[in-house]
Design an enzyme around this catalytic site. Structure first.
Site, PDB file in Angstrom:
ATOM      1  N   ASP A   1       0.859  -1.182   0.000  1.00 26.60           N
ATOM      2  CA  ASP A   1       0.000   0.000   0.000  1.00 26.60           C
ATOM      3  C   ASP A   1       0.895   1.232   0.000  1.00 26.60           C
ATOM      4  O   ASP A   1       1.303   1.726   1.051  1.00 26.60           O
ATOM      5  CB  ASP A   1      -0.929   0.000   1.214  1.00 26.60           C
TER       6      ASP A   1
ATOM      7  N   HIS B   1       0.438   8.191   3.455  1.00 18.02           N
ATOM      8  CA  HIS B   1       1.006   7.503   4.614  1.00 18.02           C
ATOM      9  C   HIS B   1       2.489   7.817   4.833  1.00 18.02           C
ATOM     10  O   HIS B   1       3.070   7.355   5.820  1.00 18.02           O
ATOM     11  CB  HIS B   1       0.822   5.994   4.463  1.00 18.02           C
TER      12      HIS B   1
END
Length: 263
Positions: free
Chosen positions: A171, A176
């Site tokens: 991911d 993030h």
């Protein structure tokens, strides 16, 4: 295409190869330690069932890349996982993905992406602002935690580098790791992947209830708020047949309506 027209659309199939190294890196990324030998040592390796969710990440990403919603504002709203059989220590996994449902929340739509394989069935719920209002059904209400005093309260610490480590599992969404991308997504700084938070919580629940985390059979929860690397989770849990749970950071909900079963 309107949001409703995506219901039932097949997202294709994919075969993903993985090694023992990948499964061990995953275990470390979600909080396993060097003492958890059967999670981090290839000679005794049992693969965490939630590792499957990293292998299937291509499916919700595929829906976004097809233009179903704005990938810069859509968020992961909830996750379900049903384990059918253990993942081998290494090998190939063939998966098929479908948009199983689309719910109309007015200002937003909820897309459910189901991924099926011989080892598991997993469903992503994706909250997409600006895609609602198409006249569809609102769908089921969010599950709620028991209103009684928890049987236990657990503390789960996250590491400052945990999001940077977890993203190596597949991911790679910039929010993030990149402060600018996080701000564009409405957060003050990069935040932890919801699936990492959920897996770390599942490890703590397995320990509390004296279950092996690799014996996970079913898991679901709603992502109610961001967790930032270094945050400390306060997890409440109840034995209600299955194990119900929720998690907060400084009294701010981050996981709600959680339920887990171990075999």
């Amino acid at each position: 295409m309107t949001a409703a027209s995506w219901r039932g659309v097949e997202l294709g199939s994919r075969t993903v190869d993985y090694t023992e190294r990948d499964a061990i890196l995953y275990a470390l990324a979600v909080g396993a330690t060097a003492q958890d030998l059967d999670l981090v040592f290839e000679e005794r390796l049992r693969v965490l069932p939630t590792f499957a969710l990293t292998l299937a990440q291509w499916a919700p990403d595929a829906l976004g890349s097809r233009g179903a919603f704005d990938t810069s504002t859509a968020v992961h709203g909830a996750q379900r996982l049903e384990v059918l059989r253990p993942l081998p220590g290494s090998g190939s996994l063939t998966m098929m993905a479908t948009v199983s449902e689309v719910w109309d929340k007015g200002s937003a739509a909820l897309f459910e992406v189901a991924v099926e394989s011989d080892c598991f069935v997993a469903t992503w719920t994706l909250f997409a602002p600006g895609c609602g209002g198409f006249g569809g059904q609102r769908g089921p209400t969010s599950p709620k935690s028991p209103q009684t005093t928890p049987d236990h309260r657990l503390t789960v610490a996250t590491a400052p580098n945990q999001a940077a480590l977890y993203r190596l599992l597949g991911d790679r969404h910039h929010m993030h790791i990149d402060p600018a991308a996080a701000r564009a997504a409405g957060q003050p700084k990069p935040f932890l992947h919801g699936l990492c938070t959920l897996a770390a919580t599942t490890l703590a629940l397995a320990q509390q209830y004296r279950a092996h985390p690799a014996d996970l059979r079913r898991l679901e929860a709603r992502f109610a708020g961001p967790v930032f690397p270094g945050d400390q989770l306060s997890v409440s849990c109840w034995r209600t047949g299955a194990i119900a749970f929720s998690a907060e950071v400084e009294q701010r909900p981050v996981l709600t309506g959680g339920e887990v079963e171990f075999g």
